[in-house]
Scaffold this active site. Structure first.
Site, PDB file in Angstrom:
ATOM      1  N   GLN A 131      15.756  -7.981  -3.840  1.00  0.00           N
ATOM      2  CA  GLN A 131      14.084  -9.229  -2.941  1.00  0.00           C
ATOM      3  C   GLN A 131      13.195  -9.812  -4.250  1.00  0.00           C
ATOM      4  O   GLN A 131      12.982 -10.952  -4.509  1.00  0.00           O
ATOM      5  CB  GLN A 131      13.067  -8.296  -2.335  1.00  0.00           C
ATOM      6  CG  GLN A 131      11.302  -8.260  -2.702  1.00  0.00           C
ATOM      7  CD  GLN A 131      10.301  -7.033  -2.054  1.00  0.00           C
ATOM      8  OE1 GLN A 131      10.262  -7.062  -0.756  1.00  0.00           O
ATOM      9  NE2 GLN A 131       9.581  -6.994  -3.088  1.00  0.00           N
ATOM     10  N   LEU A 144       0.294   3.355  -1.752  1.00  0.00           N
ATOM     11  CA  LEU A 144       0.728   3.318  -3.202  1.00  0.00           C
ATOM     12  C   LEU A 144       1.229   5.019  -3.838  1.00  0.00           C
ATOM     13  O   LEU A 144       0.763   5.768  -3.614  1.00  0.00           O
ATOM     14  CB  LEU A 144      -0.322   3.055  -4.310  1.00  0.00           C
ATOM     15  CG  LEU A 144      -1.061   1.652  -3.787  1.00  0.00           C
ATOM     16  CD1 LEU A 144      -2.348   0.969  -4.435  1.00  0.00           C
ATOM     17  CD2 LEU A 144       0.133   0.226  -3.685  1.00  0.00           C
ATOM     18  N   HIS A 145       2.551   4.100  -4.952  1.00  0.00           N
ATOM     19  CA  HIS A 145       2.672   5.841  -5.893  1.00  0.00           C
ATOM     20  C   HIS A 145       3.364   5.439  -7.100  1.00  0.00           C
ATOM     21  O   HIS A 145       2.842   4.431  -7.356  1.00  0.00           O
ATOM     22  CB  HIS A 145       4.101   6.322  -4.795  1.00  0.00           C
ATOM     23  CG  HIS A 145       5.329   5.508  -4.714  1.00  0.00           C
ATOM     24  ND1 HIS A 145       5.748   4.964  -5.664  1.00  0.00           N
ATOM     25  CD2 HIS A 145       5.780   4.915  -3.416  1.00  0.00           C
ATOM     26  CE1 HIS A 145       6.962   3.530  -5.457  1.00  0.00           C
ATOM     27  NE2 HIS A 145       6.312   4.279  -3.859  1.00  0.00           N
ATOM     28  N   GLY A 167       0.758  -0.517   0.341  1.00  0.00           N
ATOM     29  CA  GLY A 167      -0.003  -0.031  -0.381  1.00  0.00           C
ATOM     30  C   GLY A 167       0.620   1.369   0.025  1.00  0.00           C
ATOM     31  O   GLY A 167       2.097   0.753  -0.159  1.00  0.00           O
ATOM     32  N   ASP A 222      13.567  -2.897  -5.346  1.00  0.00           N
ATOM     33  CA  ASP A 222      13.634  -3.567  -4.034  1.00  0.00           C
ATOM     34  C   ASP A 222      14.629  -4.861  -4.879  1.00  0.00           C
ATOM     35  O   ASP A 222      13.837  -6.149  -5.398  1.00  0.00           O
ATOM     36  CB  ASP A 222      12.996  -4.423  -3.710  1.00  0.00           C
ATOM     37  CG  ASP A 222      11.614  -2.970  -2.968  1.00  0.00           C
ATOM     38  OD1 ASP A 222      12.809  -2.830  -1.706  1.00  0.00           O
ATOM     39  OD2 ASP A 222      10.759  -2.634  -2.930  1.00  0.00           O
ATOM     40  N   HIS A 245       4.486   2.141  -7.705  1.00  0.00           N
ATOM     41  CA  HIS A 245       4.073   0.809  -8.008  1.00  0.00           C
ATOM     42  C   HIS A 245       3.092   1.407  -8.942  1.00  0.00           C
ATOM     43  O   HIS A 245       2.217   0.028  -9.658  1.00  0.00           O
ATOM     44  CB  HIS A 245       2.987   1.165  -6.460  1.00  0.00           C
ATOM     45  CG  HIS A 245       3.299   0.790  -4.987  1.00  0.00           C
ATOM     46  ND1 HIS A 245       3.550   2.032  -4.400  1.00  0.00           N
ATOM     47  CD2 HIS A 245       3.962  -0.128  -4.998  1.00  0.00           C
ATOM     48  CE1 HIS A 245       4.301   1.359  -3.078  1.00  0.00           C
ATOM     49  NE2 HIS A 245       4.462   0.259  -3.414  1.00  0.00           N
ATOM     50  N   GLY A 297       9.042  -5.010  -8.577  1.00  0.00           N
ATOM     51  CA  GLY A 297       9.893  -3.000  -9.449  1.00  0.00           C
ATOM     52  C   GLY A 297      11.376  -3.434  -8.737  1.00  0.00           C
ATOM     53  O   GLY A 297      12.136  -4.431  -7.532  1.00  0.00           O
ATOM     54  N   GLN A 298      11.768  -3.218  -9.933  1.00  0.00           N
ATOM     55  CA  GLN A 298      13.643  -3.016  -9.348  1.00  0.00           C
ATOM     56  C   GLN A 298      14.254  -2.702  -8.608  1.00  0.00           C
ATOM     57  O   GLN A 298      15.212  -2.665  -8.224  1.00  0.00           O
ATOM     58  CB  GLN A 298      14.419  -2.557 -10.998  1.00  0.00           C
ATOM     59  CG  GLN A 298      15.631  -2.223 -10.475  1.00  0.00           C
ATOM     60  CD  GLN A 298      16.565  -3.797 -10.930  1.00  0.00           C
ATOM     61  OE1 GLN A 298      16.117  -4.724 -11.038  1.00  0.00           O
ATOM     62  NE2 GLN A 298      18.017  -3.979 -10.763  1.00  0.00           N
ATOM     63  N   SER A 306       9.618   6.032  -3.062  1.00  0.00           N
ATOM     64  CA  SER A 306       9.504   5.134  -2.199  1.00  0.00           C
ATOM     65  C   SER A 306       8.785   5.937  -1.479  1.00  0.00           C
ATOM     66  O   SER A 306       8.568   6.868  -0.587  1.00  0.00           O
ATOM     67  CB  SER A 306      10.399   4.780  -1.447  1.00  0.00           C
ATOM     68  OG  SER A 306      10.210   3.929  -0.461  1.00  0.00           O
TER      69      SER A 306
HETATM   70  O1  PAF Z   1       8.047  -4.915  -1.573  1.00  0.00           O
HETATM   71  C1  PAF Z   1       7.004  -5.074  -0.934  1.00  0.00           C
HETATM   72  O2  PAF Z   1       6.206  -4.236  -1.096  1.00  0.00           O
HETATM   73  C2  PAF Z   1       6.621  -6.367  -0.399  1.00  0.00           C
HETATM   74  O3  PAF Z   1       8.003  -6.609   0.217  1.00  0.00           O
HETATM   75  C3  PAF Z   1       6.249  -7.193  -0.800  1.00  0.00           C
HETATM   76  C4  PAF Z   1       6.611  -8.092  -1.785  1.00  0.00           C
HETATM   77  C5  PAF Z   1       4.785  -6.254  -1.171  1.00  0.00           C
HETATM   78  C6  PAF Z   1       6.219  -8.377   0.565  1.00  0.00           C
HETATM   79  O4  PAF Z   1       4.969  -7.673   1.642  1.00  0.00           O
END
Ligand code: PAF
Length: 283
Positions: free
Chosen positions: A153, A33-34, A31, A150, A37, A147-148, A185
Site C-alpha cells: 500500500q 485503532l491500536h 478505525g 502495509d 495507528h 505504516g510499513q 493489526s
Molecule cells: O491502511 C488502511 O487502513 C486503509 O487502506 C487506508 C489507507 C485508510 C485507506 O482506506
C-alpha cells in the site's frame, strides 16, 4: 479535537491552518485503532503543527467475499484514544459524501497494484487509491503518514502521489509488534487463543529469511522454501503468498539483492494476516 463529517468543512479548516502557516500531517485509518495507528499519530505530531486523522471503513477496498461487514468498528473508543494524543482534527465522513450516488470515477495505479496483495484481492488497490485521493483532496495535508505493515500500500500510494503530482511528503512508520512478535493489526481480533500462538510463525519465517540473507544466501527459492517450512509447521496455517521483492517496484527477485523486502500473506484459521521484513544490507 475537532470532528468533521462533511468534507467541505474539513477542507475549510485545513485551508485556515495552512493560511496561518501551519504544516498539516494526515494519518488515514479505517478505525479500530491500536498502538500501531497511535504510533503513526505520534509520528505525525512530531513532524507537523497540526494532525488530522481520518476514520472511514472504505467499502471500495473490500472484495464481495471479504470482511467489510465484520470489520471491527469502535468509533467512541477510537475518538477517546485520539483525544488522548496530539490530534487536532478527526474526519469521519459518510460513505455518501465520499462516493456520491452514481459515481463512476476511479483512480487506478497500473503497475504495482496487480501484484501480490492486488492479485490476491482484485480491486483492493483501486479502492485504496481512489479513497486516499479523495481524502488528500479533502484534507490537503503537507505530509501523509503510512505504516510499513502495509508495505505494498505504501508503494502504491507513493506512486499515485508522484504520478498525480500531489504536493505531499510520505513518511512511513515502522511495524509495531506485540511482545510475542505478531504485527499489530485490527484483524488480530479475529484470532482464537490457539491461532494467536501459531501466528508467531509469520514473523519467525521473516526473521529466518533475514538471517539466511545476512549469511549470504541469495537464492530466493531456497529462502522461500525455508520460510514456507516454518509457516507450515503450524497446523492451522495456509500460505497465500510468500515473496521477495524490490520495495519500490514490487518486482519479484529470483536473486536476492542488497535491498530486499520479504512479504507474506498467510491464513491462520480463517483470518488472513500480512507481514513483511525489509532487509537493507550495509544499513
Ligand atoms: O491502511 C488502511 O487502513 C486503509 O487502506 C487506508 C489507507 C485508510 C485507506 O482506506
Amino acid at each position: 479535537m475537532q470532528r468533521f463529517r462533511r468534507p467541505a468543512r474539513m477542507l475549510e479548516w485545513s485551508r485556515q491552518q495552512r493560511c496561518a502557516g501551519d504544516v498539516i500531517a494526515f494519518v488515514p485509518t479505517m478505525g479500530a485503532l491500536h498502538q500501531g495507528h497511535l504510533s503513526l499519530v505520534d509520528l505525525a505530531a512530531e513532524r507537523a503543527d497540526r494532525v488530522v486523522v481520518s476514520i472511514f471503513v472504505n467499502p471500495a477496498q473490500f472484495g464481495p467475499s471479504e470482511d467489510f461487514d465484520l470489520y471491527p468498528r469502535d468509533l467512541e473508543g477510537d475518538l477517546k484514544l485520539l483525544s488522548e494524543r496530539e490530534v487536532d482534527a478527526v474526519l469521519i465522513p459518510d460513505t455518501g459524501d465520499l462516493y456520491p450516488a452514481g459515481f463512476t470515477t476511479w483512480v487506478v495505479e497500473e503497475e504495482l497494484s496487480d501484484k501480490l496483495e492486488g492479485a490476491a484481492r482484485p480491486g483492493h488497490f483501486r479502492g485504496v487509491t481512489t479513497v486516499v485521493t479523495k481524502l488528500l483532496l479533502v484534507v490537503e495535508p503537507d505530509i501523509m503518514i503510512l505504516g510499513q505493515k502495509d508495505a505494498q500500500q505504501v508503494a502504491v500510494l507513493k506512486r499515485i502521489i508522484h504520478d498525480l503530482m500531489f504536493p505531499v511528503d510520505v513518511i512511513v512508520g515502522p511495524i509495531i509488534r506485540e511482545p510475542d512478535s505478531i504485527a499489530l493489526s485490527s484483524r488480530n481480533a479475529y484470532l482464537s487463543g490457539e491461532e494467536r500462538k501459531q501466528a508467531v510463525c509469520l514473523h519467525d519465517s521473516l526473521r529466518l529469511a533475514r538471517k539466511l540473507l545476512l549469511e549470504g544466501e541469495v537464492d530466493s527459492g531456497v529462502v522461500m522454501d525455508a520460510m514456507r517450512e516454518r509457516i507450515e509447521s503450524e497446523p492451522s496455517t495456509r500460505v497465500d503468498y510468500i515473496a521477495a521483492v524490490h520495495p519500490d517496484t514490487f518486482e519479484t527477485l529470483d536473486t536476492l539483492s542488497d535491498t530486499t523486502l520479504f512479504c507474506l500473506a498467510v491464513f491462520v484459521g480463517d483470518t488472513r494476516l500480512i507481514d513483511n521484513e525489509l532487509v537493507e544490507l550495509g544499513n
